[in-house]
Motif scaffolding. Sequence first.
Motif, PDB file in Angstrom:
ATOM      1  N   GLY A  90       2.916   3.545   0.678  1.00  0.00           N
ATOM      2  CA  GLY A  90       2.594   2.478  -0.069  1.00  0.00           C
ATOM      3  C   GLY A  90       2.081   1.309   1.078  1.00  0.00           C
ATOM      4  O   GLY A  90       0.932   0.681   1.075  1.00  0.00           O
ATOM      5  N   ILE A  91       2.725   1.529   2.410  1.00  0.00           N
ATOM      6  CA  ILE A  91       2.341   0.588   3.610  1.00  0.00           C
ATOM      7  C   ILE A  91       1.057   1.051   4.075  1.00  0.00           C
ATOM      8  O   ILE A  91       0.070   0.106   4.320  1.00  0.00           O
ATOM      9  CB  ILE A  91       3.586   0.480   4.619  1.00  0.00           C
ATOM     10  CG1 ILE A  91       4.728   0.124   3.806  1.00  0.00           C
ATOM     11  CG2 ILE A  91       2.907  -0.103   5.713  1.00  0.00           C
ATOM     12  CD1 ILE A  91       4.528  -1.400   3.643  1.00  0.00           C
ATOM     13  N   LEU A  92       0.945   2.086   4.322  1.00  0.00           N
ATOM     14  CA  LEU A  92      -0.277   2.738   4.925  1.00  0.00           C
ATOM     15  C   LEU A  92      -1.670   2.714   4.371  1.00  0.00           C
ATOM     16  O   LEU A  92      -2.553   2.215   4.550  1.00  0.00           O
ATOM     17  CB  LEU A  92      -0.025   4.343   5.532  1.00  0.00           C
ATOM     18  CG  LEU A  92       0.752   4.624   6.572  1.00  0.00           C
ATOM     19  CD1 LEU A  92       1.072   5.994   6.825  1.00  0.00           C
ATOM     20  CD2 LEU A  92       0.353   3.683   7.898  1.00  0.00           C
ATOM     21  N   ALA A 158       0.228  -4.428  11.298  1.00  0.00           N
ATOM     22  CA  ALA A 158       0.939  -4.381   9.975  1.00  0.00           C
ATOM     23  C   ALA A 158       1.720  -3.325   9.451  1.00  0.00           C
ATOM     24  O   ALA A 158       2.855  -3.338   8.808  1.00  0.00           O
ATOM     25  CB  ALA A 158      -0.070  -5.169   9.241  1.00  0.00           C
ATOM     26  N   ASP A 159       0.997  -2.019   9.655  1.00  0.00           N
ATOM     27  CA  ASP A 159       1.650  -0.908   9.004  1.00  0.00           C
ATOM     28  C   ASP A 159       2.893  -0.497   9.901  1.00  0.00           C
ATOM     29  O   ASP A 159       4.045  -0.197   9.076  1.00  0.00           O
ATOM     30  CB  ASP A 159       0.791   0.323   9.194  1.00  0.00           C
ATOM     31  CG  ASP A 159      -0.626   0.308   8.573  1.00  0.00           C
ATOM     32  OD1 ASP A 159      -0.609  -0.527   7.538  1.00  0.00           O
ATOM     33  OD2 ASP A 159      -1.568   1.147   8.604  1.00  0.00           O
ATOM     34  N   ALA A 160       3.090  -0.766  11.173  1.00  0.00           N
ATOM     35  CA  ALA A 160       4.064  -0.332  11.824  1.00  0.00           C
ATOM     36  C   ALA A 160       5.191  -1.457  11.527  1.00  0.00           C
ATOM     37  O   ALA A 160       6.304  -0.981  11.449  1.00  0.00           O
ATOM     38  CB  ALA A 160       3.674  -0.606  13.311  1.00  0.00           C
ATOM     39  N   ALA A 161       4.725  -2.677  11.512  1.00  0.00           N
ATOM     40  CA  ALA A 161       6.043  -3.633  11.173  1.00  0.00           C
ATOM     41  C   ALA A 161       6.596  -3.434   9.805  1.00  0.00           C
ATOM     42  O   ALA A 161       7.540  -3.570   9.503  1.00  0.00           O
ATOM     43  CB  ALA A 161       5.339  -4.992  11.325  1.00  0.00           C
ATOM     44  N   GLY A 162       5.537  -3.353   8.880  1.00  0.00           N
ATOM     45  CA  GLY A 162       6.007  -3.044   7.445  1.00  0.00           C
ATOM     46  C   GLY A 162       6.920  -1.826   7.248  1.00  0.00           C
ATOM     47  O   GLY A 162       7.780  -1.873   6.574  1.00  0.00           O
ATOM     48  N   LEU A 195      -3.521   7.478   7.721  1.00  0.00           N
ATOM     49  CA  LEU A 195      -3.792   6.479   8.964  1.00  0.00           C
ATOM     50  C   LEU A 195      -5.143   6.355   9.109  1.00  0.00           C
ATOM     51  O   LEU A 195      -5.571   5.143   9.291  1.00  0.00           O
ATOM     52  CB  LEU A 195      -3.309   6.939  10.258  1.00  0.00           C
ATOM     53  CG  LEU A 195      -3.169   5.955  11.617  1.00  0.00           C
ATOM     54  CD1 LEU A 195      -2.526   4.641  11.073  1.00  0.00           C
ATOM     55  CD2 LEU A 195      -2.418   6.646  12.723  1.00  0.00           C
ATOM     56  N   VAL A 196      -5.988   7.247   9.012  1.00  0.00           N
ATOM     57  CA  VAL A 196      -7.453   7.072   9.256  1.00  0.00           C
ATOM     58  C   VAL A 196      -8.030   6.173   8.151  1.00  0.00           C
ATOM     59  O   VAL A 196      -8.849   5.266   8.178  1.00  0.00           O
ATOM     60  CB  VAL A 196      -8.314   8.395   9.349  1.00  0.00           C
ATOM     61  CG1 VAL A 196      -9.857   8.257   9.227  1.00  0.00           C
ATOM     62  CG2 VAL A 196      -7.867   9.127  10.694  1.00  0.00           C
ATOM     63  N   TYR A 197      -7.539   6.519   6.869  1.00  0.00           N
ATOM     64  CA  TYR A 197      -7.967   5.752   5.725  1.00  0.00           C
ATOM     65  C   TYR A 197      -7.596   4.496   5.622  1.00  0.00           C
ATOM     66  O   TYR A 197      -8.436   3.435   5.463  1.00  0.00           O
ATOM     67  CB  TYR A 197      -7.281   6.418   4.360  1.00  0.00           C
ATOM     68  CG  TYR A 197      -7.274   5.658   3.306  1.00  0.00           C
ATOM     69  CD1 TYR A 197      -8.644   5.781   2.581  1.00  0.00           C
ATOM     70  CD2 TYR A 197      -6.457   5.022   2.686  1.00  0.00           C
ATOM     71  CE1 TYR A 197      -8.601   5.168   1.320  1.00  0.00           C
ATOM     72  CE2 TYR A 197      -6.430   4.410   1.694  1.00  0.00           C
ATOM     73  CZ  TYR A 197      -7.568   4.210   0.903  1.00  0.00           C
ATOM     74  OH  TYR A 197      -7.581   3.737  -0.386  1.00  0.00           O
ATOM     75  N   SER A 198      -6.445   4.112   6.287  1.00  0.00           N
ATOM     76  CA  SER A 198      -5.866   2.826   6.595  1.00  0.00           C
ATOM     77  C   SER A 198      -6.778   1.964   7.384  1.00  0.00           C
ATOM     78  O   SER A 198      -7.077   0.894   7.115  1.00  0.00           O
ATOM     79  CB  SER A 198      -4.385   2.672   7.004  1.00  0.00           C
ATOM     80  OG  SER A 198      -3.979   1.292   6.954  1.00  0.00           O
ATOM     81  N   VAL A 199      -7.315   2.697   8.548  1.00  0.00           N
ATOM     82  CA  VAL A 199      -8.361   1.995   9.232  1.00  0.00           C
ATOM     83  C   VAL A 199      -9.502   1.718   8.862  1.00  0.00           C
ATOM     84  O   VAL A 199     -10.080   0.894   9.072  1.00  0.00           O
ATOM     85  CB  VAL A 199      -8.148   2.881  11.008  1.00  0.00           C
ATOM     86  CG1 VAL A 199      -9.235   2.137  11.908  1.00  0.00           C
ATOM     87  CG2 VAL A 199      -6.771   2.630  11.343  1.00  0.00           C
TER      88      VAL A 199
END
Length: 256
Positions: A90-92, A158-162, A195-199
């Motif tokens: 969900g986060i990523l 934000a991903d790391a914090a979430g 992670l690539v998708y998120s970026v």
Amino acid sequence: MSATAALAIRSALDRVGRAALLAGEIARVLPHPRRYLAATIEQAYAMGVRSLPLVLIMAILGGAVTSQQTGNQFTGAMPLWVVGSVLAAGILTELGPVLTGIVLVGRVGASIAAELASMRVTEQIDALYAMGRDPVPFLVVPRVLAGILVLPPLVVLADAAGILSGWVTAMLVIDGLTAADIIYGMRFYFHTSALVYSVLKAAVFGFAITFLACFIGLEGGGGAEGVGRTTKAAVVATTLALMVLDLVLIPVLKAF
């Protein structure tokens, strides 16, 4: 087709054409970094560093809510380690990029539209043309590039914090859940492409927010009231664009 509908279609196509011309102007300026590099750094600082506290707050709250809802839905029905998988997924893939994008819509997109609309209303942009200066390298390119460059690192943070906030919240509210369960669930889901998708999604969002805000701001007019309408239109358009892009990018990026 009625005359009103034809006029609306013609107006929409005209705006699309002007937006395409602006995109072409941006592409034309990109090979000349001396014209916009310093301004891009200033804009990146304003967009990135000053937006970071609000981005982190939103991510922390989003991660906490995700953990709570996951625990309420799945506790007793599925293994507890699923919480870690749902949290990471969900986060990523969604909450990190979308929440960060929405923060920048409200904080950056509205500001850009208001600034450029005010400059249009007070004839500062016309003055640049009168002096033979192209406003695109000074006003548009730095903002668009800053959005593309700044949003990906903001989303990573934000991903790391979430994820961290969701981890802590899950440990506090879900009985029997251990750190080993969370780690196993995250490792079960996680893959580099997420992670690539998120970026990549963040970079597209950064372009969409800043480009639309610049275009709508430059189209503004009508005095102080017009500046208000322009700012509202920019917020609505960029928010809608984020939602549409979020839907479209899922199959596009998965295809690669």
